[in-house]
Design a protein around this motif. Structure first.
Motif, PDB file in Angstrom:
ATOM      1  N   PHE A   1     -13.875  26.185 -32.175  1.00 29.54           N
ATOM      2  CA  PHE A   1     -14.352  25.675 -30.887  1.00 29.54           C
ATOM      3  C   PHE A   1     -14.677  26.861 -29.984  1.00 29.54           C
ATOM      4  N   PRO A   2     -15.703  26.708 -29.134  1.00 30.92           N
ATOM      5  CA  PRO A   2     -15.918  27.757 -28.141  1.00 30.92           C
ATOM      6  C   PRO A   2     -14.922  27.594 -26.992  1.00 30.92           C
ATOM      7  N   CYS A   3     -14.537  28.702 -26.362  1.00 29.38           N
ATOM      8  CA  CYS A   3     -13.544  28.664 -25.292  1.00 29.38           C
ATOM      9  C   CYS A   3     -13.948  29.622 -24.177  1.00 29.38           C
ATOM     10  N   LEU A   4     -13.834  29.152 -22.950  1.00 27.81           N
ATOM     11  CA  LEU A   4     -14.094  29.991 -21.778  1.00 27.81           C
ATOM     12  C   LEU A   4     -12.745  30.465 -21.237  1.00 27.81           C
TER      13      LEU A   4
ATOM     14  N   LYS B   1     -18.251  20.515 -31.205  1.00 28.06           N
ATOM     15  CA  LYS B   1     -17.720  19.157 -31.032  1.00 28.06           C
ATOM     16  C   LYS B   1     -16.615  19.168 -29.975  1.00 28.06           C
ATOM     17  N   ARG B   2     -16.022  20.382 -29.765  1.00 34.42           N
ATOM     18  CA  ARG B   2     -14.957  20.511 -28.774  1.00 34.42           C
ATOM     19  C   ARG B   2     -15.195  21.768 -27.967  1.00 34.42           C
ATOM     20  N   PHE B   3     -14.649  21.773 -26.769  1.00 38.96           N
ATOM     21  CA  PHE B   3     -14.769  22.952 -25.909  1.00 38.96           C
ATOM     22  C   PHE B   3     -13.457  23.097 -25.132  1.00 38.96           C
ATOM     23  N   ALA B   4     -12.985  24.338 -24.975  1.00 38.07           N
ATOM     24  CA  ALA B   4     -11.717  24.552 -24.267  1.00 38.07           C
ATOM     25  C   ALA B   4     -11.878  25.589 -23.161  1.00 38.07           C
TER      26      ALA B   4
ATOM     27  N   ALA C   1     -17.256  17.013 -16.934  1.00 40.67           N
ATOM     28  CA  ALA C   1     -18.441  16.149 -16.804  1.00 40.67           C
ATOM     29  C   ALA C   1     -19.523  16.591 -17.785  1.00 40.67           C
ATOM     30  N   LYS C   2     -19.706  17.907 -17.911  1.00 38.67           N
ATOM     31  CA  LYS C   2     -20.724  18.444 -18.832  1.00 38.67           C
ATOM     32  C   LYS C   2     -20.370  18.074 -20.277  1.00 38.67           C
ATOM     33  N   CYS C   3     -19.097  18.225 -20.620  1.00 35.85           N
ATOM     34  CA  CYS C   3     -18.662  17.893 -21.987  1.00 35.85           C
ATOM     35  C   CYS C   3     -18.887  16.407 -22.262  1.00 35.85           C
TER      36      CYS C   3
ATOM     37  N   VAL D   1     -18.831  15.881 -26.045  1.00 36.60           N
ATOM     38  CA  VAL D   1     -17.960  16.951 -26.572  1.00 36.60           C
ATOM     39  C   VAL D   1     -16.547  16.745 -26.030  1.00 36.60           C
ATOM     40  N   GLU D   2     -15.556  16.896 -26.918  1.00 34.21           N
ATOM     41  CA  GLU D   2     -14.152  16.754 -26.499  1.00 34.21           C
ATOM     42  C   GLU D   2     -13.758  17.961 -25.652  1.00 34.21           C
TER      43      GLU D   2
END
Ligand code: KG4
Ligand code: ZN
Length: 349
Positions: A143-146, A276-279, A296-298, A303-304
């Motif tokens: 998953f990508p993560c900020l 599919k997921r973002f953290a 809101a964007k997810c 996207v979870e």
């Protein structure tokens, strides 16, 4: 697999003590099997550094020395375990302030030597990412993560446990640093993030149009120093024209500018990686406007969305113990020559 054929480490619970001292929190925690927090003790130095308007490294080191023994003892006591029950001791060894890091690293080495419990060196950002595993038992890479904190602003593709690809980073100030500096300029104290977050609730995010910096050569990179200057220029020009400015409006407009660029780059990463997921993670990940905007964007992209509770966003020992668990399972061990590395790069050992 029959129980009899399981290796010893697979049979029993893996209890890890995580120690964190890279900035202004002395923290220790015991985590079971990477995701279950048995204790999470945090001694914050915020009150001490508030007087100076920011973290004073020398004072931070001394405070860590004063607190670390007590914090670690409390973490073990609250978890109702002794040193002999631990599978490993995880400690942040970088990046961060060298003096504060050295306190945690030296303490962990002493503990490991005295108890023969293996030592695992943890990258601080890897810890922030792992905070997401604690409350979201189902979350697994990729998953990508900020990661947005006082010292870091990174957009990372978490390919696997311990395997990271840095997509983008800040070219200058970290997002949290910008929050802290702007808060100081508009008369809110340290740490600025939570204070701007609260003040912004009564302000108009569209009152002042602050710049949204784009780093044209690297689409995922960030730049916040221009925004900070724009806020300072705005305040100066109001003062020169004898006009008043509204603290809540400046806070809300600045926050909106930061959130916009963080969300824009995050969305680009989500779309190009077909995630599919973002953290999100790090101290600034507890910002209410950022959480709402990314959520809101997810939702819009199906996207979870994952984010730790605020107490796990800012520095803590549980995230270090969780990251150490995955390193430990990958066979990573540190020797007694482990040193503090203030500018440690993610993915480097
Ligand atoms: O992760 P962290 O505890 O320490 C570092 O690794 O840097 O992050 C601290 C940073 C500070 O800059 C603080 O102002 C910011 O996180 N922060 C926030 C909020 N809560 C903490 N920034 C914006 N909004 C918040 N609610
Ligand atoms: Zn941090």
């Amino acid at each position: 697999m029959a129980v009899g054929t399981m290796k010893e480490t697979e049979k029993k619970d893996i209890l890890i003590l995580g120690i964190e001292s890279s900035c202004d929190e002395t923290a220790a925690s015991v985590v079971r099997n990477g995701r279950e927090v048995l204790s999470n003790v945090i001694s914050s130095q915020i009150a001490t550094h508030t007087v100076y308007g920011g973290v004073v490294p020398e004072i931070a080191s001394r405070k860590h020395i004063e607190k670390i023994n007590q914090v670690v003892r409390e973490a073990l006591k609250e978890a109702s375990i002794g040193l002999k029950d631990l599978s490993a001791i995880g400690v942040t060894y970088g990046p961060g302030l060298v003096g504060p890091l050295l306190v945690g690293v030296s303490f962990a080495k002493g503990l490991s030597f005295a108890s023969s419990v293996p030592l695992v060196g943890v990258h601080h950002i890897e810890g922030h990412i792992a905070a997401n595993y604690i409350e979201n038992k189902e979350l697994e890479p990729p998953f990508p993560c900020l990661i947005v904190s006082g010292g870091h602003t990174h957009l990372v593709n978490v390919k696997d446990y311990g395997d990271f690809e840095i997509l983008g980073r800040t070219m200058d100030d970290a997002a949290g640093e910008a929050f802290d500096k702007v808060a100081r300029a508009i008369g809110l104290g340290y740490p600025g993030g939570p204070k701007i977050d609260a003040a912004a609730k009564a302000g108009d995010p569209e009152a002042i149009r602050f710049p949204r910096a784009k780093v044209t050569e690297h689409e995922y990179d960030f730049s916040f120093s221009g925004l900070k200057s724009a806020v300072l220029n705005y305040l100066n020009s109001c003062e020169m024209k004898n006009e008043t400015w509204v603290q809540a409006d400046v806070a809300a407009s600045f926050q909106a500018a930061v959130v916009d660029v963080l969300v824009e780059n995050s969305e680009k990463a989500i779309l190009s990686l077909k995630a599919k997921r973002f953290a999100i993670a790090g101290g600034v990940a507890s910002n209410s406007a950022l959480r709402e905007a990314i959520e809101a964007k997810c939702r819009a992209h199906g996207v979870e969305f994952y984010r730790p509770s605020p107490v796990l966003c800012t520095d803590n020992g549980a995230m270090i113990a969780s990251a150490a668990y995955y390193e430990y399972r990958n066979g990573i061990r540190a020797g007694l020559d482990l040193n503090a590395v203030p500018n440690l790069k993610l993915g480097e050992r």
